[in-house]
Design a protein around this motif. Structure first.
Motif, PDB file in Angstrom:
ATOM      1  N   PHE A   1       0.843  -1.188   0.000  1.00  0.00           N
ATOM      2  CA  PHE A   1       0.000   0.000   0.000  1.00  0.00           C
ATOM      3  C   PHE A   1       0.885   1.248   0.000  1.00  0.00           C
ATOM      4  CE2 PHE A   1      -2.744  -3.283   1.772  1.00  0.00           C
ATOM      5  CZ  PHE A   1      -3.851  -3.137   0.955  1.00  0.00           C
ATOM      6  N   SER A   2       0.945   1.897  -1.146  1.00  0.00           N
ATOM      7  CA  SER A   2       1.818   3.049  -1.320  1.00  0.00           C
ATOM      8  C   SER A   2       1.175   4.282  -0.691  1.00  0.00           C
ATOM      9  CB  SER A   2       2.077   3.291  -2.815  1.00  0.00           C
ATOM     10  OG  SER A   2       2.826   4.466  -3.011  1.00  0.00           O
ATOM     11  N   LEU A   3       1.555   4.592   0.527  1.00  0.00           N
ATOM     12  CA  LEU A   3       0.956   5.737   1.207  1.00  0.00           C
ATOM     13  C   LEU A   3       1.256   7.039   0.471  1.00  0.00           C
ATOM     14  CD1 LEU A   3       1.562   4.941   4.994  1.00  0.00           C
ATOM     15  CD2 LEU A   3      -0.202   4.086   3.424  1.00  0.00           C
ATOM     16  N   GLY A   4       2.399   7.079  -0.228  1.00  0.00           N
ATOM     17  CA  GLY A   4       2.769   8.283  -0.964  1.00  0.00           C
ATOM     18  C   GLY A   4       2.156   8.386  -2.341  1.00  0.00           C
ATOM     19  N   LEU A   5       1.494   7.331  -2.809  1.00  0.00           N
ATOM     20  CA  LEU A   5       0.670   7.313  -4.019  1.00  0.00           C
ATOM     21  C   LEU A   5       1.433   7.306  -5.345  1.00  0.00           C
ATOM     22  CD1 LEU A   5      -2.052   9.969  -3.029  1.00  0.00           C
ATOM     23  CD2 LEU A   5      -2.111   7.505  -2.616  1.00  0.00           C
ATOM     24  N   CYS A   6       2.673   7.717  -5.387  1.00  0.00           N
ATOM     25  CA  CYS A   6       3.302   8.082  -6.659  1.00  0.00           C
ATOM     26  C   CYS A   6       4.197   7.025  -7.298  1.00  0.00           C
ATOM     27  CB  CYS A   6       4.121   9.365  -6.478  1.00  0.00           C
ATOM     28  SG  CYS A   6       3.087  10.803  -6.148  1.00  0.00           S
TER      29      CYS A   6
END
Length: 315
Positions: A91-96
């Motif tokens: 789960f990429s908390l930073g989204l990018c």
């Protein structure tokens, strides 16, 4: 495996695979990851409801720390199983940045002989002087600003993301299925993160601000990690800082130590630095800062070096 007691008491079974797997887990890293996810949840579901700016700030800190932990995962922590590590960072908390792309590009960056190479070092901020000379004046002005610490924090995240995504999109269009698969998996992880945000008191726009702030903080670390130098061993910095930023970066400020020992866990790097300080400084040619405060004082508004690689010679 069997273990025998002295005196012939008979064979007894040794530790099974499960016990050995548990013994191989780096519990400080796993515990910190759990604390990171907990702090992130507190920011979204409690602090954002109390006062949104505090929730945004704490979420940004959590995202920054999570990125540092993902860096640990791609180097083989907290377990020896790459799939388990990937699952922990799914789960990429930073989204990018897709996990698999980060892993592939960052491990390529660890080929020290190619550090700062405008073409073969995926994390280089230098350009080939010929490319630089052909850029429009307005874009050169933006890149010069990006070479100050303030610029790197303000425009660096969006510049880096645009360049990264353009290159990956070109590769996907050319038929690279591995990169396409990495982005599909990343999209699933991002969807999960945004689903959690959507049911929290924090608006999605505020979470996007948190993510951008996190990447701005991370740009402080990467700003001068490497310099142009004739010797590969002289290209990697040490920032002798033990403050909050060093913790958020998981001691990656001791960057020459990390590059020399990339498999060593973050919590062991300070002791290695203290025990061999002079050796590391001789190796990297004295590329050294006392603290991040010194970096802010020297480079907030003043570039550390040119955008065009000053030592580049076309191969």
């Amino acid at each position: 495996m069997k273990v025998e007691f002295e005196g012939g008491a008979g064979p007894v079974p040794g530790p099974g695979p499960g016990a050995r797997a548990l013994a191989d887990v780096e519990w400080p890293t796993l515990g910190l990851l759990a604390a990171c996810y907990a702090a992130w949840g507190v920011a979204l579901f409690w602090l954002a409801g109390l006062w949104l700016p505090v929730g945004v700030a704490v979420a940004a800190i959590g995202i920054t720390l999570h990125s540092s932990l993902v860096h640990e995962m791609i180097h083989g922590h907290p377990t020896r199983n790459d799939r388990v590590n990937e699952a922990l960072g799914f789960f990429s908390l930073g989204l990018c940045v897709p996990y698999r792309r980060f892993m592939e590009l960052h491990l390529a960056h660890h080929r020290d002989s190619l550090l700062t190479d405008p073409y073969d070092d995926p994390e280089s901020n230098y350009l080939d002087p010929e490319i630089w000379a052909r850029l429009p004046r307005w874009f050169r002005a933006v890149l010069r600003f990006n070479n100050t610490l303030l610029g790197r924090m303000i425009v660096g995240p969006v510049l880096g993301q645009v360049v990264f995504m353009r290159a990956d999109w070109a590769a996907i269009r050319a038929g690279d299925r591995g990169i396409a698969r990495a982005w599909v998996l990343h999209g699933l992880g991002v969807a999960g993160v945004l689903a959690v945000v959507a049911v929290s008191p924090m608006p999605v726009w505020a979470y996007l601000v948190s993510a951008y702030l996190a990447y701005a903080i991370l740009k402080i670390r990467t700003f001068l990690e490497h310099r142009a130098h004739e010797r590969a061993s002289g290209r990697t910095v040490v920032v002798e800082d033990g403050g909050p930023l060093a913790f958020l970066f998981l001691n990656n400020n001791l960057h020459v130590v990390h590059h020399m020992h990339p498999k060593v866990a973050w919590y062991r790097l300070p002791a290695m630095w203290r025990q061999n300080r002079e050796t590391y400084l001789r190796r990297n040619g004295g590329y050294y800062y006392r603290s991040y405060a010194e970096i802010f004082a020297r480079h907030l508004l003043r570039a550390k070096d040119p955008v065009a690689h000053p030592l580049w010679r076309r191969k």
